[in-house]
Design a protein around this motif. Sequence first.
Motif, PDB file in Angstrom:
ATOM      1  N   ALA A 119       0.845  -1.193   0.000  1.00  0.00           N
ATOM      2  CA  ALA A 119       0.000   0.000   0.000  1.00  0.00           C
ATOM      3  C   ALA A 119       0.880   1.243   0.000  1.00  0.00           C
ATOM      4  CB  ALA A 119      -0.924   0.012   1.220  1.00  0.00           C
ATOM      5  N   GLY A 120       0.380   2.320  -0.578  1.00  0.00           N
ATOM      6  CA  GLY A 120       1.127   3.557  -0.647  1.00  0.00           C
ATOM      7  C   GLY A 120       1.877   3.671  -1.956  1.00  0.00           C
ATOM      8  N   PRO A 121       2.667   4.728  -2.121  1.00  0.00           N
ATOM      9  CA  PRO A 121       3.021   5.712  -1.075  1.00  0.00           C
ATOM     10  C   PRO A 121       1.890   6.692  -0.778  1.00  0.00           C
ATOM     11  CG  PRO A 121       3.994   6.330  -3.169  1.00  0.00           C
ATOM     12  CD  PRO A 121       3.374   4.999  -3.390  1.00  0.00           C
ATOM     13  N   TRP A 122       1.833   7.078   0.496  1.00  0.00           N
ATOM     14  CA  TRP A 122       0.857   8.055   0.964  1.00  0.00           C
ATOM     15  C   TRP A 122       1.578   9.264   1.544  1.00  0.00           C
ATOM     16  CZ3 TRP A 122      -1.357   3.614   4.368  1.00  0.00           C
ATOM     17  CH2 TRP A 122      -2.099   2.721   3.567  1.00  0.00           C
ATOM     18  N   LYS A 123       0.998  10.433   1.367  1.00  0.00           N
ATOM     19  CA  LYS A 123       1.530  11.609   2.040  1.00  0.00           C
ATOM     20  C   LYS A 123       1.259  11.493   3.532  1.00  0.00           C
ATOM     21  CE  LYS A 123       1.203  14.877  -1.799  1.00  0.00           C
ATOM     22  NZ  LYS A 123       0.639  16.163  -2.280  1.00  0.00           N
ATOM     23  N   ALA A 124       2.198  11.989   4.315  1.00  0.00           N
ATOM     24  CA  ALA A 124       2.061  11.887   5.764  1.00  0.00           C
ATOM     25  C   ALA A 124       2.684  13.103   6.426  1.00  0.00           C
ATOM     26  CB  ALA A 124       2.730  10.607   6.269  1.00  0.00           C
ATOM     27  N   HIS A 125       2.324  13.308   7.686  1.00  0.00           N
ATOM     28  CA  HIS A 125       2.956  14.325   8.526  1.00  0.00           C
ATOM     29  C   HIS A 125       3.619  13.640   9.712  1.00  0.00           C
ATOM     30  CE1 HIS A 125       0.311  17.401   6.521  1.00  0.00           C
ATOM     31  NE2 HIS A 125       1.400  18.119   6.692  1.00  0.00           N
ATOM     32  N   ASN A 126       4.618  14.314  10.238  1.00  0.00           N
ATOM     33  CA  ASN A 126       5.252  13.868  11.480  1.00  0.00           C
ATOM     34  C   ASN A 126       5.384  15.080  12.396  1.00  0.00           C
ATOM     35  OD1 ASN A 126       7.437  13.992   9.096  1.00  0.00           O
ATOM     36  ND2 ASN A 126       8.364  14.881  10.950  1.00  0.00           N
ATOM     37  N   GLY A 127       6.249  14.997  13.399  1.00  0.00           N
ATOM     38  CA  GLY A 127       6.364  16.081  14.368  1.00  0.00           C
ATOM     39  C   GLY A 127       6.719  17.423  13.750  1.00  0.00           C
ATOM     40  N   MET A 128       6.227  18.467  14.343  1.00  0.00           N
ATOM     41  CA  MET A 128       6.421  19.831  13.854  1.00  0.00           C
ATOM     42  C   MET A 128       7.888  20.153  13.596  1.00  0.00           C
ATOM     43  SD  MET A 128       5.155  22.802  13.077  1.00  0.00           S
ATOM     44  CE  MET A 128       5.605  24.539  13.008  1.00  0.00           C
ATOM     45  N   GLU A 129       8.788  19.706  14.471  1.00  0.00           N
ATOM     46  CA  GLU A 129      10.215  20.030  14.358  1.00  0.00           C
ATOM     47  C   GLU A 129      11.022  18.942  13.664  1.00  0.00           C
ATOM     48  OE1 GLU A 129      11.379  22.948  15.086  1.00  0.00           O
ATOM     49  OE2 GLU A 129       9.472  23.671  15.909  1.00  0.00           O
ATOM     50  N   PHE A 179      -1.084  25.258  12.428  1.00  0.00           N
ATOM     51  CA  PHE A 179      -1.397  26.234  11.393  1.00  0.00           C
ATOM     52  C   PHE A 179      -2.860  26.641  11.404  1.00  0.00           C
ATOM     53  CE2 PHE A 179       2.192  23.893   9.100  1.00  0.00           C
ATOM     54  CZ  PHE A 179       3.159  24.699   9.685  1.00  0.00           C
ATOM     55  N   GLY A 180      -3.519  26.393  12.530  1.00  0.00           N
ATOM     56  CA  GLY A 180      -4.916  26.774  12.668  1.00  0.00           C
ATOM     57  C   GLY A 180      -5.899  25.764  12.115  1.00  0.00           C
ATOM     58  N   GLU A 181      -5.405  24.618  11.653  1.00  0.00           N
ATOM     59  CA  GLU A 181      -6.297  23.608  11.100  1.00  0.00           C
ATOM     60  C   GLU A 181      -7.036  22.892  12.240  1.00  0.00           C
ATOM     61  OE1 GLU A 181      -2.473  21.358  11.910  1.00  0.00           O
ATOM     62  OE2 GLU A 181      -3.079  23.381  11.305  1.00  0.00           O
ATOM     63  N   PRO A 182      -8.313  22.528  12.029  1.00  0.00           N
ATOM     64  CA  PRO A 182      -9.067  21.854  13.094  1.00  0.00           C
ATOM     65  C   PRO A 182      -8.531  20.463  13.367  1.00  0.00           C
ATOM     66  CG  PRO A 182     -10.339  21.892  11.061  1.00  0.00           C
ATOM     67  CD  PRO A 182      -9.129  22.755  10.819  1.00  0.00           C
ATOM     68  N   LEU A 183      -8.457  20.118  14.656  1.00  0.00           N
ATOM     69  CA  LEU A 183      -7.975  18.806  15.062  1.00  0.00           C
ATOM     70  C   LEU A 183      -9.092  17.779  15.185  1.00  0.00           C
ATOM     71  CD1 LEU A 183      -5.449  19.850  17.861  1.00  0.00           C
ATOM     72  CD2 LEU A 183      -4.942  19.265  15.467  1.00  0.00           C
ATOM     73  N   GLU A 184     -10.324  18.206  15.107  1.00  0.00           N
ATOM     74  CA  GLU A 184     -11.456  17.303  15.283  1.00  0.00           C
ATOM     75  C   GLU A 184     -11.361  16.106  14.327  1.00  0.00           C
ATOM     76  OE1 GLU A 184     -16.364  17.372  15.329  1.00  0.00           O
ATOM     77  OE2 GLU A 184     -15.222  19.167  14.789  1.00  0.00           O
ATOM     78  N   GLY A 185     -11.519  14.922  14.857  1.00  0.00           N
ATOM     79  CA  GLY A 185     -11.477  13.703  14.059  1.00  0.00           C
ATOM     80  C   GLY A 185     -10.099  13.090  13.922  1.00  0.00           C
ATOM     81  N   SER A 186      -9.075  13.743  14.467  1.00  0.00           N
ATOM     82  CA  SER A 186      -7.713  13.229  14.309  1.00  0.00           C
ATOM     83  C   SER A 186      -7.524  11.851  14.924  1.00  0.00           C
ATOM     84  CB  SER A 186      -6.711  14.192  14.949  1.00  0.00           C
ATOM     85  OG  SER A 186      -6.732  15.443  14.323  1.00  0.00           O
ATOM     86  N   PHE A 187      -8.263  11.580  16.000  1.00  0.00           N
ATOM     87  CA  PHE A 187      -8.114  10.300  16.683  1.00  0.00           C
ATOM     88  C   PHE A 187      -9.322   9.396  16.448  1.00  0.00           C
ATOM     89  CE2 PHE A 187      -5.701  13.056  19.944  1.00  0.00           C
ATOM     90  CZ  PHE A 187      -4.605  13.109  19.087  1.00  0.00           C
ATOM     91  N   ASP A 188     -10.025   9.624  15.327  1.00  0.00           N
ATOM     92  CA  ASP A 188     -11.124   8.724  14.982  1.00  0.00           C
ATOM     93  C   ASP A 188     -10.606   7.311  14.779  1.00  0.00           C
ATOM     94  OD1 ASP A 188     -12.928  10.771  15.158  1.00  0.00           O
ATOM     95  OD2 ASP A 188     -13.332  10.919  13.006  1.00  0.00           O
ATOM     96  N   TYR A 189      -9.376   7.204  14.230  1.00  0.00           N
ATOM     97  CA  TYR A 189      -8.694   5.919  14.107  1.00  0.00           C
ATOM     98  C   TYR A 189      -7.235   6.120  14.487  1.00  0.00           C
ATOM     99  CZ  TYR A 189     -12.671   4.714  11.067  1.00  0.00           C
ATOM    100  OH  TYR A 189     -13.924   4.503  10.562  1.00  0.00           O
ATOM    101  N   HIS A 224      -4.706  15.751   9.991  1.00  0.00           N
ATOM    102  CA  HIS A 224      -5.557  16.931  10.113  1.00  0.00           C
ATOM    103  C   HIS A 224      -5.061  18.081   9.251  1.00  0.00           C
ATOM    104  CE1 HIS A 224      -2.404  18.276  12.895  1.00  0.00           C
ATOM    105  NE2 HIS A 224      -2.604  17.166  13.611  1.00  0.00           N
ATOM    106  N   GLY A 225      -4.115  17.798   8.356  1.00  0.00           N
ATOM    107  CA  GLY A 225      -3.660  18.815   7.426  1.00  0.00           C
ATOM    108  C   GLY A 225      -2.465  19.610   7.891  1.00  0.00           C
ATOM    109  N   GLY A 226      -1.794  19.147   8.929  1.00  0.00           N
ATOM    110  CA  GLY A 226      -0.629  19.859   9.440  1.00  0.00           C
ATOM    111  C   GLY A 226       0.245  18.952  10.266  1.00  0.00           C
ATOM    112  N   PRO A 227       1.378  19.464  10.734  1.00  0.00           N
ATOM    113  CA  PRO A 227       2.300  18.658  11.538  1.00  0.00           C
ATOM    114  C   PRO A 227       1.703  18.257  12.871  1.00  0.00           C
ATOM    115  CG  PRO A 227       2.971  20.958  11.534  1.00  0.00           C
ATOM    116  CD  PRO A 227       1.877  20.842  10.533  1.00  0.00           C
ATOM    117  N   THR A 228       2.343  17.289  13.498  1.00  0.00           N
ATOM    118  CA  THR A 228       1.855  16.740  14.762  1.00  0.00           C
ATOM    119  C   THR A 228       2.768  17.133  15.918  1.00  0.00           C
ATOM    120  OG1 THR A 228       3.150  14.700  14.672  1.00  0.00           O
ATOM    121  CG2 THR A 228       1.087  14.742  13.419  1.00  0.00           C
ATOM    122  N   GLN A 229       2.380  16.685  17.102  1.00  0.00           N
ATOM    123  CA  GLN A 229       3.217  16.884  18.283  1.00  0.00           C
ATOM    124  C   GLN A 229       4.352  15.862  18.353  1.00  0.00           C
ATOM    125  OE1 GLN A 229       2.721  19.116  20.935  1.00  0.00           O
ATOM    126  NE2 GLN A 229       0.888  20.106  20.125  1.00  0.00           N
TER     127      GLN A 229
END
Length: 264
Positions: A119-129, A179-189, A224-229
């Motif tokens: 499966a993939g490749p898929w775009k992904a995010h990781n930690g902000m730094e 970046f101001g993007e909503p976090l709602e639903g990030s932990f749905d899965y 959620h459209g942006g970097p994570t913690q």
Amino acid sequence: MSVPRRPPALLTAPLLVLALLLTACSSAASPDPAPTSTAPAQGAAGPQSDAASVRRASPAAEPAPSPAEIPGLGPLTRKQIPEQARQVFVVTGEDVDSNQSSAVLYSREDPDEEWAAAAGPWKAHNGMEGWTDHHVAGDLRSPSGVYSLTDAGGRLPDPGALLPYDEHPRFAVDGEGFFGEPLEGSFDYVVAINYNRTEGVSPLDRTRPLGLGRGGGIWIHVDHGGPTQGCVSIPEEHMEELLRTLDPAMDPVIVMGDAESLGR
């Protein structure tokens, strides 16, 4: 950025969102074909003599090539992958300080077979730094390395996960990302990454074997459209696919880090 389950410690409603935000993201060519047999041909008069076979045989055949390695992984990284692992989710960061990455799931049915992209490749995010090989709470970097994947969960009902799945309202989250993007639903899965956690329990479990200072709650979750913690995030439809594909019988692991580090 789940064995029978031990009920996680209850959080009071006012602290729920804060706890999840701070701790749940804290802190893909086949090998060359086998050499042609050098056995002597059978003629009309029957098989050639052993002596003729020796004289006419070509030099000793080379051994069949080893199974193809997973692209982008160097010898030091490959050495960390458990021998029994037959599913490897590779998350490759653009560079050590980047929060942009890509993800590919590789699998093989048998240790003697070559790896194939499942499966993939898929775009992904990781930690902000970016990435670190020594993650600590609050550094906003994802821990690089190889970690097993044994437990899953989410706010939404089980989409057909093969890993043990904990559906719980405590996976609900709101607020905004970097970046101001909503976090709602990030932990749905989510799929828990076994960094500084106990295997075989819900991703919500807060036990930290290395201590609280080393962070924890590092998950694969819905992007959620942006970097994570410190977590890894991929689009929701791919999270569902991942949950339906990761198989505990194949001892899945995640290999994660910046491209340069993974290539060593």
